[in-house]
Design a protein around this motif. Structure first.
Motif, PDB file in Angstrom:
ATOM      1  N   LEU A 171      13.368  -4.105  13.572  1.00 32.03           N
ATOM      2  CA  LEU A 171      12.906  -3.057  12.662  1.00 32.03           C
ATOM      3  C   LEU A 171      13.929  -1.925  12.572  1.00 32.03           C
ATOM      4  CD1 LEU A 171       9.145  -2.691  13.732  1.00 32.03           C
ATOM      5  CD2 LEU A 171      10.030  -3.888  11.715  1.00 32.03           C
ATOM      6  N   ASN A 194       5.766   0.255  16.445  1.00 34.43           N
ATOM      7  CA  ASN A 194       6.448  -0.993  16.073  1.00 34.43           C
ATOM      8  C   ASN A 194       5.462  -2.145  15.962  1.00 34.43           C
ATOM      9  OD1 ASN A 194       8.781   0.517  16.362  1.00 34.43           O
ATOM     10  ND2 ASN A 194       9.206  -0.238  18.415  1.00 34.43           N
ATOM     11  N   VAL A 221       3.341  -1.859  12.868  1.00 36.45           N
ATOM     12  CA  VAL A 221       4.115  -2.223  11.676  1.00 36.45           C
ATOM     13  C   VAL A 221       4.220  -3.734  11.553  1.00 36.45           C
ATOM     14  CG1 VAL A 221       6.406  -2.152  10.609  1.00 36.45           C
ATOM     15  CG2 VAL A 221       5.428  -0.078  11.600  1.00 36.45           C
ATOM     16  N   SER A 248       2.775  -5.931   8.480  1.00 36.22           N
ATOM     17  CA  SER A 248       3.693  -6.817   7.749  1.00 36.22           C
ATOM     18  C   SER A 248       3.211  -8.255   7.783  1.00 36.22           C
ATOM     19  CB  SER A 248       5.098  -6.725   8.358  1.00 36.22           C
ATOM     20  OG  SER A 248       5.583  -5.399   8.316  1.00 36.22           O
ATOM     21  N   SER A 301       7.982  -0.109   6.919  1.00 33.85           N
ATOM     22  CA  SER A 301       8.757  -0.127   8.157  1.00 33.85           C
ATOM     23  C   SER A 301       9.612   1.120   8.313  1.00 33.85           C
ATOM     24  CB  SER A 301       9.638  -1.382   8.194  1.00 33.85           C
ATOM     25  OG  SER A 301      10.484  -1.366   9.317  1.00 33.85           O
TER      26      SER A 301
END
Length: 277
Positions: free
Chosen positions: A176, A207, A210, A214, A245
């Motif tokens: 990321l 993280n 995310v 996603s 992101s």
């Protein structure tokens, strides 16, 4: 820890943490819909620049969908995957260019989309190529490792599967940061990977969230018809995931890698020179 990480506006006196978190949440949607049509145009540009990858994936998936004898590797799928790996030569630099423009959108900075895209494509070509090729190889390695360990019965197999899954999550979390750091700092590739791995642990809750968002978007897209899925991928999906992101993790990059000038007298966690314009 907020839904999209650290915000871009400093907390004023008397403002509660919950209110700041709400502001960041609404700021994301405000910026996203403000730049919505530009994000679509950017996604179209990214899609057509990477048309070779798209065709390779399509051929590979169609070939793998045809029943094969057990233990036989489909030759067409293998060739298509080889082409996909080579297409990383384009995927890496173009993803760096995509992230650069999205970074500017997320930070409310102006960007000349097309010219900035191709300028960053050329500027980050050397570092983007190995990262792009690696990004084509790792998913297959991850898939085979998880499938292999899940087939091992007993506690030992479960431990290996959990460790393998954890490694995958950490590596994906590090990825990321690879492109945002690449387009923002003047670093060697080794330093980019090192800092990205550190950030994978330093900002792990955000993280992980995310990655979940996603994955949910990609899973939802795959559940619809092939034609509609192709249209969405061409118009909006990659750039939307990229925007989520960048917006989410930028606070951590700003906090740990961009100390204020008055704090630069003492050595920061990261000693790299700030070059963000």
């Amino acid at each position: 820890m907020g839904l999209f990480g650290r915000g871009y506006q400093k907390e004023g006196p008397g403002v509660s943490k919950d209110e700041v978190e709400k502001r960041k949440f609404f700021l994301f949607f405000e910026l996203y819909f403000r730049k919505f049509w530009k994000i679509i145009k950017l996604n179209l540009l990214y899609f057509f620049v990477n048309i070779l990858s798209v065709l390779a994936i399509a051929v590979m998936l169609m070939s793998l969908s045809v029943p094969q004898e057990k233990g036989v590797i489909d030759g067409v799928a293998l060739i298509a995957y080889g082409v996909l790996v080579l297409s990383g030569i384009i995927v890496g630099p173009s993803t760096a260019a995509l992230v650069y423009v999205l970074r500017n959108y997320a930070n409310q900075r102006h960007s000349f989309m097309v010219s900035d895209f191709f300028e960053q494509f050329k500027k980050n070509f050397k570092q983007g190529v190995p990262v792009g090729i690696l990004s084509m190889i790792l998913p297959v390695v991850f898939t085979f490792s998880i499938v292999y360990y899940s087939a091992i019965n007993g506690t030992f197999g479960m431990i290996l599967l959990c460790l393998s899954t954890l490694c995958v999550i950490v590596i994906l979390s590090a990825f990321l940061y690879v492109y945002p750091i690449m387009v923002t700092f003047d670093l060697k590739l080794k330093q980019i990977f090192k800092n990205s791995l550190i950030m994978a642990f330093a900002n792990f809750p955000v993280n992980f969230l995310v990655l979940l968002i996603s994955a949910a978007i990609l899973y939802g897209v795959t559940m619809i018809s092939t034609i509609l899925m192709t249209v969405l991928m061409m118009l909006i999906v990659p750039a939307t995931i990229g925007f989520i992101s960048v917006f989410s993790i930028w606070g951590a990059i700003d906090k740990y890698m961009m100390p204020e000038k008055e704090e630069d007298e003492e050595e920061a966690v990261f000693s790299d020179e700030r070059i963000l314009k």
